[in-house]
Structure formats: structure tokens, C-alpha cells
Design an enzyme around this catalytic site. Structure first.
Site, PDB file in Angstrom:
ATOM      1  N   SER A  44       0.540  -2.873   3.049  1.00 38.81           N
ATOM      2  CA  SER A  44       0.012  -2.074   2.040  1.00 38.81           C
ATOM      3  C   SER A  44      -1.512  -2.310   1.755  1.00 38.81           C
ATOM      4  CB  SER A  44       0.783  -1.878   0.650  1.00 38.81           C
ATOM      5  OG  SER A  44       0.483  -0.916  -0.136  1.00 38.81           O
TER       6      SER A  44
ATOM      7  N   ASP B  65       6.190   6.974   4.788  1.00 39.50           N
ATOM      8  CA  ASP B  65       5.393   6.179   4.278  1.00 39.50           C
ATOM      9  C   ASP B  65       4.071   6.958   3.545  1.00 39.50           C
ATOM     10  OD1 ASP B  65       4.133   4.144   2.589  1.00 39.50           O
ATOM     11  OD2 ASP B  65       4.337   2.664   4.593  1.00 39.50           O
TER      12      ASP B  65
ATOM     13  N   HIS C  87       8.037   3.383   1.978  1.00 36.92           N
ATOM     14  CA  HIS C  87       6.957   2.091   1.787  1.00 36.92           C
ATOM     15  C   HIS C  87       7.463   0.777   1.677  1.00 36.92           C
ATOM     16  CE1 HIS C  87       2.701   0.618   1.611  1.00 36.92           C
ATOM     17  NE2 HIS C  87       2.827   0.093   0.257  1.00 36.92           N
TER      18      HIS C  87
END
Length: 558
Positions: free
Chosen positions: A384, A448, A541
Site C-alpha cells: 500500500s 484492489d 487490498h
């Protein structure tokens, strides 16, 4: 001009930037800008280095050709960005408190044997209370995916020590799968506190924990950029891993950074996401000139300080500080003392800024480790937001002409990484990371949401670069230039998004039966899958699917 393989960047303070602010201006101003293109309203949300925000956005695109046709598009994108960030900011405190309470409850349950164990302990007065910051207090991310053991760890440890390991890794092209798993697990581990990290690295992975740093993030105005370093062994190490922490699920500022469209242009490198530069401690949008100071002017000062920790920073600098390998609120130095003093011959001086920045702290420690372990190579990784910092760290190393350090780079592995800059930046870094062999691998799972941010169009210029190793929801992998539905909001992908969310929820209930107990999903992960029915792309995610992709992934047949 090339200097030792690096591009010499002119030290000019006239760099361009665009700041998209959600804190100034109201909803009425935003609507006036979106509907009417009102310049006065635009100025409340947008700040451009040369002025003329609306005119700039009307003509700007990545190639320099006119982009006037994109005006309604860029207004809509700004509207979405500002509205989303305003909403996140409004719910920021409730998010923070909800996360705080949720993590406490999750740890309370896990420490007492879940629901029935807790009930039993309450009856017998034996309840174990969680202690935040202890080696048993696990983050929400850690509860989503409780796996801590590495994929074929014994094989990895053995192969790392073999003389031809690096050559074999290069020949694989996409990278060593066990090494990719180590990087993903390190990226997931970066969400934990320092004691948990140290415990997992030393005891479970049988590797050597080096240090954990809490560093200053100027956008968030707090010590919120976290990174840790490990080696495969304490002496004569062959591998050094640097892992940056990603977006905290309940940290509003992290999500606001992901949805930010502000950029700063580094001459001859390209436009870089401003929020990510701030997270590395390389400037502040409150005073845009600080980016130039940190990226160029301060470089010489910090280089000297790395070689001689007793050298005082320039008294004239407004953002001076000193760094050594124990700075950055590390495990070995937990002091947050704003009054720290450093000897400078016969006198002492107080640091102008007590906050330590991730880039300089990690660079200083890395250079010392590479000197100490002469055969070691290093990898940088993150999930991320951590993935964005992982690719920007070597980017700034190249900017600072740290080519001796870059020669020891084995690879960069990012997972669910947002975009960090424009196409010019991508071309610049590809020249340093793809030759003679690829060193940058960007892993994306299915739908995602985060890799689709910030928006990629002619106005905002954000582009991915490097090899994208894409996994669909069946864990089938393929190398692509760009993940499907690159901006997430494509209408033709809407129905497949929701159908896929239903499939992943159903699959989560059967993962243990399909692949074995190691892949059985906990109730927290199943609940996140259910949330994905309403917000597709959020549940994808999760680190769960990234770990599964690496361990279960199979090549798409021709």
C-alpha cells in the site's frame, strides 16, 4: 549530464508544483468550480506554482499538447478527490477511535481464547488484558492474516548463502518466489509494533532484526512513517531487507494521502506525489521551497553528517537536523527528547527540528550496514502506502547520486502500491532499474482499489511504471503493462466488480478445504469480504490475497 551513471540535476528552486487541498473552501465553492469553472472558487482548492490554475489544467497533459477537452474530466476528478478527503477528514476521529477499540477487542479475544475462552476467564477472574505496544499486541492487519511463517523459509535461508543465489534470482526474471514471499511478509509485519517485529524476525524467521524507526511525516505532522530493517544473519549477512509500513486501515490521514493529487516536479526527473515525499520527510506543502531544500541543498549537509556525526548543521538552514544510525525513534533509541544535544567540539547546540525523517535515517543505516556486510545486497519492500515509499526511496538515492549504494540493490517489491509520479519519472527510473536486469516488481491483486490511485489521465499525469505482476481472483498470474480497469471507475467493469466480490466472499468460506488449513480465513477476513460487497476493491487490498497470490499463484497458460 551523466555523473557516475546518475543524472546531474540543476540546483534550482524554481520547481513547479500543484497542491489540491480539501481543507480550504466549502461545498458551494466546490460546486461553483465544477459546474461553472469559476476561477475564484478554484483558487480555494488549488494552488499552482506559476498561478493560473484553471488555465494550466486546461492545457496540461503528459506530452505538452493541448488538453482542453479534458476540462470536465479534471473538474470531476478534483470534485471526487476533495469530497472523498473531506468525508474521510470528518470521520477521521471516529475512524481512529473505532480502530483503537476494535484492536483492543480483537487482542482481548485472542489473548483469552476467543469468545468462549474470554467468557470462561471472566467467570474465573483470569482475564488477560491487552497491553498496547507489547510483543503480544497485534494490529488489525495482523488479525486479518495471522500467518507469520515464511514460505519455504529453510530453503530461502540456505539459498541466500549460496554464491550463485543472486545470479539465479536474476535469471528468474520475476524474482525468487520465496524472496517475494519474504518481502510480502515483511510488508505485512511492518504494520506491527517494534516488539512484535523483533520477535517474529528473530524467533520465527531465524533472521537478524536490525532496527525499527518511527519517523516524521510532515503531511500528518506526527511520527507516523514506520520502517524496519532486517538482515538474514547478524554477521557476514548476504541480504538486507528494508520494509516500509503501509496505509493503516483506520488512519484517516493515510487514506487522505492515497486520494491526494498534489505533485511536486523535480527537474529532469518528473512529477512526484507530494504526500509521499512528505511521508519520507523530504519537504512540506506548507512551504513548497522545503522540497528543494531537502532534495538538493540539504543533501551535502547530511552526507557530511553521515561521515562525521559531530559536524554541526548550518546555522542558516531553517530545517536542519542531525542524523546517525540511532536516530528516528528506533527500538535501540526510544527517546523522543526534543532537547537532544550533540557535541561540536567545545560547545553544544540544540537541534532546530527534533523530528527525524525516514529517508535520511534509513539511508544512513543502510550505508553502514553495506559497509559492515561487504557481500550483502538489499531489497526494499512495502504494501500500500509502504509500497509507494519503497519505490521512492531508491528514486531519491539516484537523485542524490548514491550510485555505490544502488549497485548493491537486489530488487524492489511492492504490493498494492499507489501511483507515485508521472511518465517522465517512470522513464527515468526504468533506466536505472531495468538495466541490465529488472529490479522493480509491482504486484497487484485483482480489483484492489489502491493501485488505481491517484487517477491516471491527461490532467493529473500519474502513471505506473515497471513490471506489473498481476493476479486475478483465481490467483493466476501474468505480467502486464497496467492492471485492468486502471482508474477503477470504468462503468463496463462495474458489474464484474460486484460479481467478483460475491465470489471472493463465497470462496473465503472454503479456502481451508480448497488449499489446506494454512489458507483458512478468519472471521475478521470474512467480514472484510462482506464489506467488499458494498465497496468493491477495499477487501482486495487485504494482505491475505497478496500472500495467497505469491504462494498459490500459477502462470497463465499460453
Amino acid at each position: 549530464m551523466e555523473v557516475n551513471g546518475a543524472v546531474s540535476i540543476p540546483n534550482t528552486g524554481n520547481s513547479r508544483f500543484l497542491i489540491v487541498s480539501h481543507q480550504t473552501g466549502g461545498i458551494v465553492d466546490l460546486l461553483r468550480f465544477v459546474v461553472l469553472g469559476n476561477k475564484e472558487s478554484a483558487d480555494k482548492f488549488l494552488q499552482y506554482s506559476d498561478g493560473g490554475v484553471v488555465e494550466h489544467l486546461q492545457r496540461a497533459d503528459d506530452s505538452g499538447r493541448g488538453g482542453g477537452g479534458a476540462v470536465p474530466d479534471h473538474r470531476w476528478i478534483i470534485f471526487v478527490s476533495v469530497i472523498v478527503r473531506k468525508l474521510i477528514a470528518i470521520f477521521g476521529k471516529p475512524m481512529e477511535w473505532f480502530g483503537y477499540i476494535l484492536e483492543f477487542i480483537l487482542n482481548l479475544l485472542s489473548l483469552n481464547g476467543n469468545f468462549f475462552g474470554l467468557f470462561y476467564n471472566i467467570l474465573h477472574g483470569k482475564v488477560v488484558m491487552p497491553q498496547r505496544g507489547s510483543e503480544t499486541f497485534i494490529s488489525a492487519i495482523g488479525h486479518l492474516d495471522g500467518r507469520i511463517n515464511l514460505y519455504k523459509s529453510e530453503t530461502l535461508n540456505k539459498e541466500i548463502g549460496e554464491p550463485d543465489f543472486w545470479q539465479k534470482n536474476v535469471q528468474l526474471g520475476i524474482g525468487h518466489r520465496a524472496l517475494m514471499d519474504l518481502c510480502m511478509m515483511a510488508s505485512k509485519l511492518a504494520y506491527e509494533n517494534a516488539k512484535v517485529v523483533q520477535n517474529v524476525v528473530n524467533i520465527h524467521w531465524k533472521m537478524h532484526f536490525v532496527d525499527f524507526y518511527n519517523c516524521w511525516n510532515d503531511f500528518q505532522k506526527e511520527m507516523s512513517t514506520q520502517v524496519f530493517i532486517l538482515c538474514d544473519k547478524p554477521k557476514d549477512a548476504n541480504l538486507i531487507v528494508i520494509s516500509f509500513r503501509g496505509t493503516e486501515p483506520f488512519d484517516a490521514d493515510d487514506w487522505i494521502t492515497d486520494f491526494d493529487y498534489s505533485w511536486y516536479e523535480i527537474p529532469k526527473l518528473g512529477k512526484v506525489h507530494m504526500g509521499f515525499l512528505e511521508a519520507l520527510g523530504l519537504g512540506s506543502r506548507a512551504k513548497a521551497s522545503t522540497f528543494h531544500e531537502q532534495l538538493f541543498m540539504n543533501n551535502l549537509k547530511f552526507t557530511k553528517l553521515e561521515n562525521d556525526a559531530t559536524i554541526a548543521p548550518s546555522e542558516s538552514s531553517e530545517s536542519s537536523t542531525t542524523f546517525n544510525d540511532s536516530d528516528g525513534q528506533s527500538v535501540s533509541d526510544q527517546s523522543s527528547d526534543s532537547e537532544r544535544l550533540t557535541d561540536t567540539g567545545s560547545k553544544k547546540f540544540k537541534l532546530d527540528i527534533p523530528e527525524r525523517t525516514a529517508y535520511y535515517v534509513v539511508r544512513s543505516k543502510l550505508k553502514r550496514l553495506l559497509k559492515e556486510h561487504s557481500n550483502a545486497k538489499f531489497v526494499v519492500t512495502g504494501h500500500s502506502l509502504g509500497g509507494a515509499l519503497a519505490i521512492l526511496f531508491p528514486t531519491v538515492l539516484v537523485l542524490h547520486e548514491e550510485m555505490n549504494v544502488m549497485e548493491r540493490l537486489l530488487g524492489i517489491y511492492t504490493y498494492g502500491q499507489p501511483r507515485v509520479g508521472n511518465r517522465q519519472l517512470g522513464r527515468f527510473m526504468e533506466a536505472h532499474l531495468e538495466h541490465p536486469v529488472p529490479k522493480y516488481f509491482r504486484v497487484v491483486y485483482s480489483n484492489d482499489l489502491v493501485p488505481r490511485l491517484p487517477y491516471d489521465n491527461k490532467t493529473f499525469l500519474f502513471k505506473h511504471f515497471g513490471i506489473c505482476q498481476y493476479y486475478n481472483s483465481l490467483y493466476i498470474e501474468q505480467n502486464v503493462d497496467e492492471e485492468p480497469n486502471r482508474n477503477y471507475f470504468g462503468l463496463r467493469f462495474l458489474i464484474p466488480l460486484y460479481l467478483n466480490a460475491w465470489w471472493e466472499l463465497i470462496r473465503s468460506l472454503a479456502m481451508g478445504h480448497m488449499y489446506g488449513s494454512e489458507y483458512e480465513e478468519c472471521w475478521e477476513s470474512v467480514l472484510l469480504r462482506a464489506l467488499g460487497l458494498f465497496l468493491p476493491g477495499i477487501s482486495e487490498h487485504s494482505p491475505v490475497d497478496y500472500v495467497n497470490s505469491i504462494r498459490l499463484g500459477k502462470k497463465r497458460s499460453a
